[in-house]
Enzyme design. Structure first.
Site: not given
Lengths: 62, 62, 62, 62, 62, 62
Positions: F1-3, F40
């Site tokens: 889930m890289p932000l 994201q």
């Protein structure tokens, strides 16, 4: 209500950090005309292997 | 697509964190009218020796 | 001293924001066992043209 | 002077991170027309027990 | 390579901001023993209607 | 889930931003082995009068 978030390389000890937040708070209050109680500072230690500039991690710079 | 980043003193266990993200997500969806799947939360544990207010690190407050 | 930073799409009015910070603060205090005075919340409005998921800006999603 | 802050699940090793910052810097310079020396990247490892979506910590998703 | 991100209420003019970044950079270099060229500062103006403490937006405090 | 949170000088138009988030997402997925839907990106335009390096705001550099 200034909020100051500081990323720095890990390795600074508690005495340096104490002096740092004192100085940052003092200067913030002096310039921005606010009370010390309004100043929040969060320090974040970052490993050299997690910080890059020019596309190179600092852990790999020569 | 609310993104919620929370800095808190380290020391909360997984049960508190689970309840916290549940509550924050539920209230976010209720008030902002969004789906739970749209809510991202990142928790950051901060040491008392890395957080200052009034120019004093929390690790040194009496 | 929880610090809560929230990015959300721009467009929410002051009444929604008021209700939102009330709810977030109340739940934070209830779950984390802290005083309301310790909770700081910063809201950041983000344009749909500045937020992407799946590689597509929300301003261009259909 | 782009500043890129990336939160990702912990567990990536130094080779992946090296390749990642190289690629991010190269693409940033290509698209935004800037020099590599202007690009700063900070990587933040996040535990699955500190990241939630849909109100559930990733450490507890099945 | 300290990175300093500062959230403050909007309204400070360019002269105050100039003096602020000068002072913050000078103190950072003095205490952390780094070169001025290593210090990056980003200022973020925050509206009183986007900042809450004690569950109340500053735009609504009396 | 890289932000991925990116601060850049204001002034880039929607076409540059579109290409930028496409490229960043593609490279993130390629290197970190994740799905595009997990990435994201939030872009933050920063004025030159709000960004300093070497103690000088970019709006005042010659």
């Amino acid at each position: 209500m200034p909020l100051i978030q500081v990323d720095m390389f890990e390795g600074r000890g508690p005495e340096i950090k104490r002096e740092f937040v004192e100085a940052m708070t003092r200067e913030t209050c002096r310039v921005l005309k606010c009370e010390p109680g309004a100043v929040q500072i969060i320090l974040r230690d970052v490993k050299k292997s997690d910080w890059a500039s020019s596309g190179v991690l600092w852990s790999e710079k020569k």
